[in-house]
Design an enzyme around this catalytic site. Structure first.
Site, PDB file in Angstrom:
ATOM      1  CD  GLU A 161     -10.542  -1.722  -7.667  1.00 43.80           C
ATOM      2  OE1 GLU A 161      -9.471  -1.543  -7.070  1.00 43.80           O
ATOM      3  OE2 GLU A 161     -11.659  -1.411  -7.164  1.00 43.80           O
ATOM      4  CD  GLU A 167      -3.069  -0.941   0.229  1.00 45.20           C
ATOM      5  OE1 GLU A 167      -3.060   0.094  -0.483  1.00 45.20           O
ATOM      6  OE2 GLU A 167      -3.938  -1.814   0.126  1.00 45.20           O
ATOM      7  CD  GLU A 179     -14.726  -5.206  -0.873  1.00 42.97           C
ATOM      8  OE1 GLU A 179     -13.570  -5.054  -0.472  1.00 42.97           O
ATOM      9  OE2 GLU A 179     -15.267  -4.397  -1.642  1.00 42.97           O
ATOM     10  CG  ASP A 201      -5.886  -7.301  -7.468  1.00 41.68           C
ATOM     11  OD1 ASP A 201      -4.813  -7.598  -6.914  1.00 41.68           O
ATOM     12  OD2 ASP A 201      -6.693  -6.503  -6.959  1.00 41.68           O
TER      13      ASP A 201
END
EC number: 3.2.1.-
Length: 987
Positions: free
Chosen positions: A387, A130, A369, A275
């Protein structure tokens, strides 16, 4: 207007009516488009100003409380807080959005604030992943755009690469994370003390995306500063991940060990955990021009489209068994995939998957989610993720289809109506209820609203030529010109094509040209969406679904109420002479149409249960220890299909308390005692999820459900997952213990009420815990562990089991085997049995082969045998084998162990003075357990030996080594599907 034009207009109109019942919008006026662009801009400033007014310099805005979220000041939220480092995260993450919106003044002010206020010299543990994509990416993009403004707009003449210097400082603070034997970085690091901070704890694993989403930012940092180490470290990590792919399927797992590369979670998809690794394989090629990354991406992409892509769905599979789904739901993070497919140039499946996602989003106003393959909500949260908007933007750029502007308008409307609050935008806690969460992640400003603005903005309105940049996974802009900043120390084998200057323009845009994609015209995208019309509505149950009176998982053959319930559904139950139950469903015999429909659903559930494997793959672990003890005692537990997902996360630890009432089917009476503790409840009287709701309401942080059957155990019972019956409104973890394991825990609680209990996933079974415990004592002592008359775990309702009895339960080590020198080997075998619960046949065989009492009596083999089983190679193979859970992943270790077994045979043949060959499989000790034991125990004078020696006289038993590639050693267990009742009444 000629005839052809008239015909084209006519059929285009008819097609539009067919697609959306007259609601198709063929175009959006320039005024409308501009209106939505300005709306997106206003929404950005509403959130941005709320952050600056009420939260800065905090990392994030708490939009319901109208204040800032600081690390270690607000209550800890677990892993999600690892993104925070008390370094003004939201402002840094948002810098380049200000430039995209053309607000140069505010950008310049924000840059000055960051330079003045942000520091990284803090004793705080942060996520490497992150911090890289949000902070490092934000600083680099901010620096690049600051120099862009200097060059193109003569702005910020005072700027002297301060943001780049800060990025370099932060990069060097992240570098120690890569100090592993594999080169795969640690998931967390202390910004001040690196890996030396006690706050880090012991961490052995990281997700694939966490390790594989560093190359863009680190390569940009290297090429802008000349410090090669950053790109080198990130490239080594990418190389190692590629090396660890499954060589047959070319798929990646989700979580791996950073020290030895072993896969801990082998489910493979394109969503959470994987991802952005796939994303960075392709974008590293686009940004850096290295064909290696493109070749890898193409391999992965082919595998994804072959195994994971199932029509418009993207369903996780086992990386080593890619034709088998590993779960029945999809998560929202996979919504980036259609956008990546646009960059790849594969538009048709991108349109299909995006359309499916859009229909799910329309059903719930937001994309949940996670949602099931039949489009039901699995996890209801929606933290305003970007996204789906990102893919919408890229599809619009690729197709120029105004349909995607309508999609963007729907997103704007949902945000305005359901997420907007006076202080910004609040995350949605549950899309089904519309409740809010006091959270506004930095990506709302950095990505979600940026992509919405770009969707509605015309190219000429943008101050930055975005097609000259690559968007990182956090939507930060890195220029394609970085590929020209290159030297041999940075790129091992550059393959940069030399383009003619006249051709450069054709290659500067990352999105394909629609003239080549759609030679049949711009209605091409609509023709792809036609077969998917109402996809979600047709699959999802209607609101008129009957109220369920009984689920198949609850049915008991000896329960009269259950028999009556299924009779009302039109189901006739016949008890056969062999004890099995035959069920026949006749719709006309149901008492009502609702009950008839329920009967159909009941029978479908039975069929699904019968097809399900007789084991679960992701069991849980319950452990306990006293405050002064170092070692933890562990127990194996069954998971739940609802509640918090604890896989790959830090264990939850607390004191234990028994709930009152014991079954927790009503309001909890001792709620004060349960707050902040793990609650123990008894099975029965109501659904598992109802117990969990009541306990969460009472303040418990986790729940352990104890079986009500008097003699169940993990060894003699089938593991299962507690069902929430399609609901998941519980946020605490819930696990299930069979009676034998529960009694061990309850005895410890009785002796030491202050014991600390932990709940975690099965991957922690070998991470420093002691071996699995077995309860010892007389029958009376064990029975007394049901606590007392006050808490007596005895009930007529049996434990839940699957449809088939277990022929191959985990065997115990024979008591005859008590040699002192074999203690370590015995423990290793026990650990093997505990871990490989889904390979019970193999466990049974190895146990019988290696621990047969006959080996004890073969004195001539004792020393050699002990030397072999205690050997380094054998012990290492066993250690590795305990970390594996799937047959296809343990081939090598099985070969090592079987080779050791073969060595025993070789010893015996030498002892007998003969070389033997067994063409008959029944007599071959390598193929028959009985033959192995018989052969090992043979003596020269035995009649069995004299019989065996004539079977083959020419060949050698050991001509070919065990486990060669041309030889497959297979273990299989019989599987019969039948509906039968066990003595306790279970199906």
């Amino acid at each position: 207007m000629n005839y052809c034009t008239l015909v084209t207009v006519f059929w285009s109109t008819i097609l539009g009516l067919y697609l959306n019942s007259g609601a198709v919008v063929w175009c959006m006026s320039a005024e409308e488009k501009n209106q939505f662009k300005e709306q997106a801009k206003e929404m950005f400033y509403h959130a941005y100003q709320a952050y600056m007014d009420h939260a800065y310099p905090a990392d994030e805005l708490m939009p319901l409380s109208c204040k800032g979220r600081y690390r270690d000041i607000e209550p800890n939220r677990g892993d999600v807080d690892d993104a925070l480092g008390n370094f003004s995260l939201t402002l840094v993450d948002t810098l380049d959005t200000l430039v995209v919106l053309g607000d140069f003044d505010e950008f310049e002010t924000a840059v000055k604030r960051v330079i003045k206020d942000v520091s990284f010299d803090s004793d705080v543990v942060v996520s490497v992943f992150e911090t890289n994509i949000r902070m490092l990416g934000g600083l680099l993009s901010g620096h690049i755009l600051a120099t862009y403004l200097q060059e193109h707009f003569s702005r910020m003449s005072w700027y002297r690469s301060e943001l780049l210097s800060m990025a370099r400082d932060l990069g060097f603070r992240l570098i120690p994370a890569f100090n592993t034997t594999t080169g795969v970085p640690h998931p967390r690091i202390n910004l001040r003390y690196g890996l030396k901070s006690p706050k880090l704890g012991v961490v052995r694993e990281t997700c694939t995306a966490c390790a594989g989403t560093m190359i863009l930012e680190f390569a940009a940092l290297s090429r802008l500063t000349g410090e090669n180490i950053f790109e080198e470290k990130a490239r080594v990590a990418m190389d190692y991940l590629w090396q660890q792919r499954h060589r047959t399927s070319d798929l990646m797992g989700t979580v791996l060990n950073i020290h030895n590369g072993d896969w801990i979670r082998r489910d493979s998809g394109v969503g959470a955990g994987i991802d952005s690794y796939y994303e960075y394989c392709l974008k590293a090629y686009i940004l850096l021009g290295d064909d290696v990354y493109l070749e890898r991406f193409n391999k992965h992409y082919s595998a994804v489209m072959k195994y994971i892509s199932q029509g418009p769905l993207l369903v996780d599979v086992h990386m080593h068994r890619p034709h088998t789904n590993s779960r029945n739901f999809m998560d929202a993070l996979l919504a980036f995939w259609p956008g990546l497919q646009v960059l790849k140039g594969d538009i048709k499946p991108a349109i299909e998957t995006h359309e499916m996602l859009y229909q799910v989003m329309q059903r719930h106003n937001f994309l949940p989610e996670a949602f099931t393959v039949d489009f039901q909500v699995h996890w209801g949260q929606h933290p305003l993720r970007p996204e789906f908007v990102e893919s919408t933007y890229f599809l619009y750029k690729a197709t120029n289809d105004p349909y995607y502007l309508e999609v963007g308008k729907k997103v704007l409307d949902s945000l305005q109506k359901y997420a907007r609050v006076p202080c910004g935008f609040a995350a949605v806690k549950d899309v089904r209820t519309g409740s809010h969460e006091d959270r506004m992640d930095s990506f709302v400003l950095a990505e979600t609203l940026k992509y919405l603005y770009l969707l509605f903005a015309n190219k000429e309105e943008l101050t930055v030529e975005v097609d000259d940049f690559v968007f990182t996974t956090e939507a930060h802009l890195l220029p394609l010109s970085l590929a020209r900043i290159n030297n041999s120390s940075l790129i091992d084998s550059p393959k940069l094509p030399k383009l003619d200057e006249s051709m450069v323009e054709d290659f500067t845009h990352s999105c394909p040209n629609t003239n080549y994609l759609f030679p049949e015209g711009r209605n091409f995208a609509q023709t792809i969406r036609i077969p998917l019309k109402n996809l979600v509505e047709e699959v999802c149950p209607s609101n008129k679904s009957p109220m369920r009176t009984l689920h198949a998982s609850e049915f008991q053959g000896n329960n009269k109420d259950h028999i009556e319930a299924v009779k009302r559904m039109g189901i006739t139950v016949l008890k056969l002479s062999d004890g099995r139950i035959q069920m026949i469903h006749n719709v006309s015999m149901a008492e009502s149409s609702d009950r008839a429909q329920e009967g159909i659903m009941f029978m479908q559930e039975l069929v699904e249960q019968s097809r399900a494997p007789h084991y679960i793959e992701e069991y849980q672990t319950v452990y306990y220890f006293t405050p002064e003890a170092k070692n933890r005692k562990i127990l194996q537990a069954c998971p739940a299909k609802f509640g918090a997902d604890i896989r790959g996360k830090s264990p939850i630890e607390a004191n234990l308390k028994i709930a009152q009432p014991l079954r927790a089917c009503s309001d909890i009476q001792n709620a004060d005692e349960l707050k902040g503790r793990i609650a123990v409840v008894k099975r029965g009287s109501c659904m598992f999820i109802e117990k969990a709701r009541n306990l969460e309401k009472a303040g418990a942080i986790a729940t352990i459900v104890v079986d009500s059957a008097s003699a169940s155990s993990i060894r003699g019972s089938k593991m299962f997952s507690m069902d929430g019956h399609g609901k998941n409104d519980v946020t605490i973890p819930v696990v299930f213990l069979f009676t034998e394991e529960a009694n061990i825990l309850l005895k410890a609680l009785k002796e030491r009420p202050d014991i600390i209990v932990g709940i975690t996933d099965g991957s922690y079974m070998t991470d420093g815990f002691e071996e699995k415990l077995e309860i010892k004592g007389t029958a009376e002592e064990i029975e007394s562990l049901n606590l007392s008359a006050e808490v007596e775990f005895v009930d007529s309702k049996p434990s839940l089991k699957s449809l088939e009895t277990d022929d191959f339960i985990t065997p115990k080590i024979p008591k005859e085997y008590e040699m002192e020198t074999s203690v370590s080997s015995e423990k290793s075998i026990q650990k093997l049995f505990t871990k490989l619960h889904n390979l019970k046949r193999m466990q049974f065989e190895i146990d019988q082969l290696l621990f047969s009492p006959h080996l004890k009596d073969s004195k001539q083999l004792t020393d050699s045998y002990h030397k072999m089983v205690r050997g380094e190679e054998f012990a290492s193979a066993l250690d590795r084998l305990t970390k594996k859970e799937e047959m296809l992943e343990i081939d090598h270790d099985v070969r090592v162990i079987l080779a050791s077994v073969r060595e025993l045979l070789l010893m015996q043949t030498k002892a007998l003075g003969k070389k033997l060959c067994f063409k008959n499989t029944i007599l071959n000790p390598l193929h028959s357990k009985t033959a192995f034991i018989q052969f090992i125990a043979s003596k020269k004078t035995d009649s069995t030996f004299n019989n065996l020696k004539y079977v083959c006289v020419d060949s050698n038993l050991f001509d070919s080594p065990i486990g060669d590639d041309n030889e497959q050693t297979m273990y299989s267990s019989r599987t019969e599907i039948s509906f039968s009742t066990l003595p306790n009444g279970d199906l």
